[in-house]
Design a protein around this motif. Structure first.
Motif, mmCIF file in Angstrom:
data_model
loop_
_atom_site.group_PDB
_atom_site.id
_atom_site.type_symbol
_atom_site.label_atom_id
_atom_site.label_comp_id
_atom_site.label_asym_id
_atom_site.label_seq_id
_atom_site.Cartn_x
_atom_site.Cartn_y
_atom_site.Cartn_z
ATOM 1 N N VAL A 125 0.839 -1.210 0.000
ATOM 2 C CA VAL A 125 0.000 0.000 0.000
ATOM 3 C C VAL A 125 0.871 1.255 0.000
ATOM 4 C CG1 VAL A 125 -1.652 1.345 1.362
ATOM 5 C CG2 VAL A 125 -1.988 -1.114 1.078
ATOM 6 N N LEU A 126 1.921 1.248 0.810
ATOM 7 C CA LEU A 126 2.809 2.418 0.895
ATOM 8 C C LEU A 126 3.622 2.627 -0.386
ATOM 9 C CD1 LEU A 126 4.073 1.964 4.574
ATOM 10 C CD2 LEU A 126 2.551 3.761 3.735
ATOM 11 N N ASN A 127 3.766 1.571 -1.180
ATOM 12 C CA ASN A 127 4.525 1.665 -2.436
ATOM 13 C C ASN A 127 3.647 1.333 -3.637
ATOM 14 O OD1 ASN A 127 7.619 1.968 -1.628
ATOM 15 N ND2 ASN A 127 6.685 0.539 -0.191
ATOM 16 N N ILE A 128 2.372 1.685 -3.557
ATOM 17 C CA ILE A 128 1.399 1.297 -4.582
ATOM 18 C C ILE A 128 1.792 1.806 -5.974
ATOM 19 C CG2 ILE A 128 -0.119 3.316 -4.308
ATOM 20 C CD1 ILE A 128 -1.341 -0.324 -4.608
ATOM 21 N N GLY A 129 2.486 2.912 -6.023
ATOM 22 C CA GLY A 129 2.895 3.467 -7.319
ATOM 23 C C GLY A 129 3.913 2.614 -8.052
ATOM 24 N N HIS A 130 4.614 1.747 -7.318
ATOM 25 C CA HIS A 130 5.624 0.886 -7.937
ATOM 26 C C HIS A 130 5.051 -0.406 -8.508
ATOM 27 C CE1 HIS A 130 8.803 2.810 -5.042
ATOM 28 N NE2 HIS A 130 8.411 3.635 -6.000
ATOM 29 N N ILE A 131 3.796 -0.713 -8.154
ATOM 30 C CA ILE A 131 3.206 -2.007 -8.515
ATOM 31 C C ILE A 131 3.189 -2.265 -10.030
ATOM 32 C CG2 ILE A 131 1.054 -3.357 -8.504
ATOM 33 C CD1 ILE A 131 2.461 -3.495 -5.893
ATOM 34 N N PRO A 132 2.728 -1.335 -10.877
ATOM 35 C CA PRO A 132 2.723 -1.605 -12.325
ATOM 36 C C PRO A 132 4.104 -1.968 -12.866
ATOM 37 C CG PRO A 132 1.409 0.336 -11.842
ATOM 38 C CD PRO A 132 2.123 -0.013 -10.577
ATOM 39 N N ALA A 133 5.132 -1.245 -12.432
ATOM 40 C CA ALA A 133 6.498 -1.516 -12.901
ATOM 41 C C ALA A 133 6.990 -2.873 -12.405
ATOM 42 C CB ALA A 133 7.441 -0.408 -12.429
ATOM 43 N N VAL A 134 6.609 -3.228 -11.180
ATOM 44 C CA VAL A 134 7.022 -4.523 -10.611
ATOM 45 C C VAL A 134 6.427 -5.678 -11.407
ATOM 46 C CG1 VAL A 134 6.721 -6.065 -8.627
ATOM 47 C CG2 VAL A 134 7.474 -3.705 -8.269
ATOM 48 N N PHE A 135 5.117 -5.604 -11.692
ATOM 49 C CA PHE A 135 4.485 -6.675 -12.468
ATOM 50 C C PHE A 135 5.030 -6.722 -13.900
ATOM 51 C CE2 PHE A 135 1.373 -6.889 -9.036
ATOM 52 C CZ PHE A 135 1.113 -8.248 -8.994
ATOM 53 N N ALA A 136 5.355 -5.568 -14.447
ATOM 54 C CA ALA A 136 5.962 -5.534 -15.786
ATOM 55 C C ALA A 136 7.305 -6.254 -15.774
ATOM 56 C CB ALA A 136 6.139 -4.088 -16.245
ATOM 57 N N SER A 137 8.096 -6.049 -14.715
ATOM 58 C CA SER A 137 9.403 -6.712 -14.614
ATOM 59 C C SER A 137 9.255 -8.221 -14.441
ATOM 60 C CB SER A 137 10.212 -6.127 -13.451
ATOM 61 O OG SER A 137 9.660 -6.490 -12.191
ATOM 62 N N ILE A 138 8.183 -8.643 -13.751
ATOM 63 C CA ILE A 138 7.940 -10.082 -13.550
ATOM 64 C C ILE A 138 7.610 -10.757 -14.884
ATOM 65 C CG2 ILE A 138 6.330 -11.770 -12.548
ATOM 66 C CD1 ILE A 138 6.159 -9.915 -10.071
ATOM 67 N N PHE A 139 6.687 -10.178 -15.649
ATOM 68 C CA PHE A 139 6.275 -10.787 -16.923
ATOM 69 C C PHE A 139 7.378 -10.674 -17.984
ATOM 70 C CE2 PHE A 139 2.022 -9.949 -15.040
ATOM 71 C CZ PHE A 139 1.549 -11.248 -15.076
ATOM 72 N N LYS A 140 8.051 -9.536 -18.022
ATOM 73 C CA LYS A 140 9.137 -9.356 -18.992
ATOM 74 C C LYS A 140 10.329 -10.239 -18.634
ATOM 75 C CE LYS A 140 11.768 -5.698 -21.332
ATOM 76 N NZ LYS A 140 12.100 -4.234 -21.310
ATOM 77 N N GLY A 141 10.642 -10.293 -17.351
ATOM 78 C CA GLY A 141 11.780 -11.081 -16.896
ATOM 79 C C GLY A 141 11.591 -12.578 -17.030
ATOM 80 N N ALA A 142 10.334 -13.030 -17.132
ATOM 81 C CA ALA A 142 10.070 -14.463 -17.279
ATOM 82 C C ALA A 142 10.630 -15.009 -18.580
ATOM 83 C CB ALA A 142 8.571 -14.723 -17.203
ATOM 84 N N PHE A 143 10.660 -14.180 -19.615
ATOM 85 C CA PHE A 143 11.120 -14.640 -20.928
ATOM 86 C C PHE A 143 12.404 -13.946 -21.383
ATOM 87 C CE2 PHE A 143 6.515 -15.069 -20.603
ATOM 88 C CZ PHE A 143 6.356 -16.415 -20.887
#
Length: 462
Positions: A245-263
């Motif tokens: 919650v305190l870092n909610i602004g970072h969430i989109p970038a984090v999920f992008a790194s997870i999906f991009k980093g998978a491949f």
């Protein structure tokens, strides 16, 4: 001699937890998913309804049994452990953020594997000389497969006994002492000279507590885990959600790194982790190591449940993998990736990386709460694996060895608290992987039984 043991164990360990084994575990999960029509997705709302619904109902179990809620708490006690804190951190550090994606994939298939294991364990269980329900891989191999497959049951039980002292006890106690030492040392409560004495006291106290719980029988184990597991899970989830919650602004970038980093791991880690296979291997192996889908161990606890519907209890297997990996492991990953702490991709990491994620947001005071959470995680794992070990050795030698085994198992806590474990963790991890082989063969061979039982269950439920 020690160097030879280490090198031999390293070769075996790399194979057991290597790509062929990972593909085997995923393969069996995929076969079960296809044969059941992806039950874990198709019936997920139903699974949540009957598991969460039954948890909220107060029910007394018959003698020699646990309530369904106590059974799932005992299984979760063994699965939700330090792997959720240290294992996820290690997967991200060595495999990059993309490892989290592969952890999700392994959990998705693992839900069906664990569903099948639990269903088979309840269906093929027995009642022992003490009037308690006993079951698990060794029993569904013995009672479900032809006689020429029975050697697999004895292999599983033998590997299980060898595994519990390391994976289930000594390494977990070591985690407890490390957490307490670091929390007290940070606040200057103790000095370096007092650590060994404190660890010995912790080891003795834990040995007494473990003995009292395990020797109290199946009902006491259930009573302890049904209180401890919800407490530790809620505490950890609330702390993690606060960081998100305190870092909610970072969430989109984090999920992008997870999906991009998978491949394409290198594009996220700056080249420190460049292998797609390393990202996949770490995600899959750490996911399986955390939720135990494919190892068969969780089904031992579920076989103790006071229920007459194996398939209905099987849905708790889906719930377990969901809570352990999709919820708690994902929260750990988000704590690390949202908090902004430097990860150091390509280098080994453990619980300290997760703890640094908490302290970066909450300050050093939270180290006390993380220490409490880690102690609860580790202690609950000790209790859960104590039951697993007792059932495995009972299968090999009968009920007469149960109490001596539990006493020895309890005393191992002192070893874990006071000694440098070194090679023990690595060997225990190898035996842990070896348990999966006979179990996966059995679940694959009995997949037709699972399909038939699922079909009959939903025909009667209409």
């Amino acid at each position: 001699m020690l160097a030879t043991i280490e090198s031999v164990n390293s070769v075996v360990n790399n194979f057991i937890w290597g790509v062929p084994a990972m593909l085997c575990i995923i393969g069996v999960g995929l076969v079960l998913s296809v044969r059941t029509g992806f039950l874990q997705i198709r019936k997920f709302p139903y699974a949540m309804k009957i598991t969460l619904g039954r948890m909220l109902k107060k029910k007394e179990a018959s003698d020699g049994a646990m309530t369904p809620f106590q059974a799932v708490c005992t299984a979760l006690a063994a699965t939700v452990g330090t792997g959720n804190i240290a294992g996820v951190a290690g997967a991200i550090a060595i495999g990059g953020p993309g490892a989290v994606f592969w952890m999700w994939i392994s959990a998705l298939l693992g839900m069906c594997t664990k569903f099948s294991e639990v269903t088979l364990a309840v269906h093929f269980r027995e009642v022992n000389e003490d009037g308690e329900y006993v079951g698990g891989p060794m029993y569904y191999i013995k009672n479900g497969l032809a006689k020429h497959w029975h050697f697999l049951a004895y292999l599983f039980a033998a590997f299980g006994v060898l595994t519990v002292f390391g994976t289930g006890n000594a390494t977990q106690v070591n985690t407890i002492t490390t957490a307490i030492d670091s929390a007290l040392f940070n606040y200057n409560v103790i000095g370096e000279g007092s650590v060994k004495t404190l660890n010995l006291i912790i080891g003795i106290v834990l040995a007494i507590l473990i003995a009292l719980i395990l020797l109290g029988g199946i009902k006491r184990i259930g009573q302890v885990t049904e209180r401890l597991v919800p407490f530790m899970a809620v505490l950890y989830i609330l702390l993690a959600l606060g960081i998100i919650v305190l870092n909610i602004g970072h969430i989109p970038a984090v999920f992008a790194s997870i999906f991009k980093g998978a491949f394409s791991p290198a594009s996220v880690t700056g080249g420190a982790v460049g292998s797609f296979f390393m990202s996949m291997k770490k995600g899959v192996s750490r996911g399986i190591f955390s939720n135990e889908a494919g190892l068969g161990t969780g089904s031992i606890a579920h076989a103790c449940a006071d229920t007459r519907k194996p398939v209905k209890q099987g849905f708790f297997g889906i719930f377990e993998v969901f809570v352990d990996t999709i919820v708690i492991c994902t929260l750990t990953a988000l704590v690390i990736l949202c908090s902004g702490v430097p990860v150091g991709y390509g280098a080994a990491a453990g619980a300290e990386l997760t703890i640094s994620g908490f302290t970066a947001v909450y300050g050093n005071l939270v180290s006390i709460f993380t220490a409490v959470a880690m102690c609860c995680f580790a202690f609950s794992t000790i209790i859960g694996w104590g039951l697993y070990g007792a059932r495995c050795i009972e299968f090999l030698f009968g009920t007469r060895v149960n109490k001596p085994f539990m006493l020895v198992y309890s005393l191992v806590a002192i070893v874990g608290a006071t000694m440098d474990l070194g090679l023990m963790w690595s060997i225990a991890e190898t035996f842990n992987g070896l348990m999966a082989i006979p179990n996966l063969i059995a679940v694959f061979l009995l997949s037709g039984v699972v399909v038939k039982m699922v079909k009959e269950y939903f025909e009667t439920e209409k």
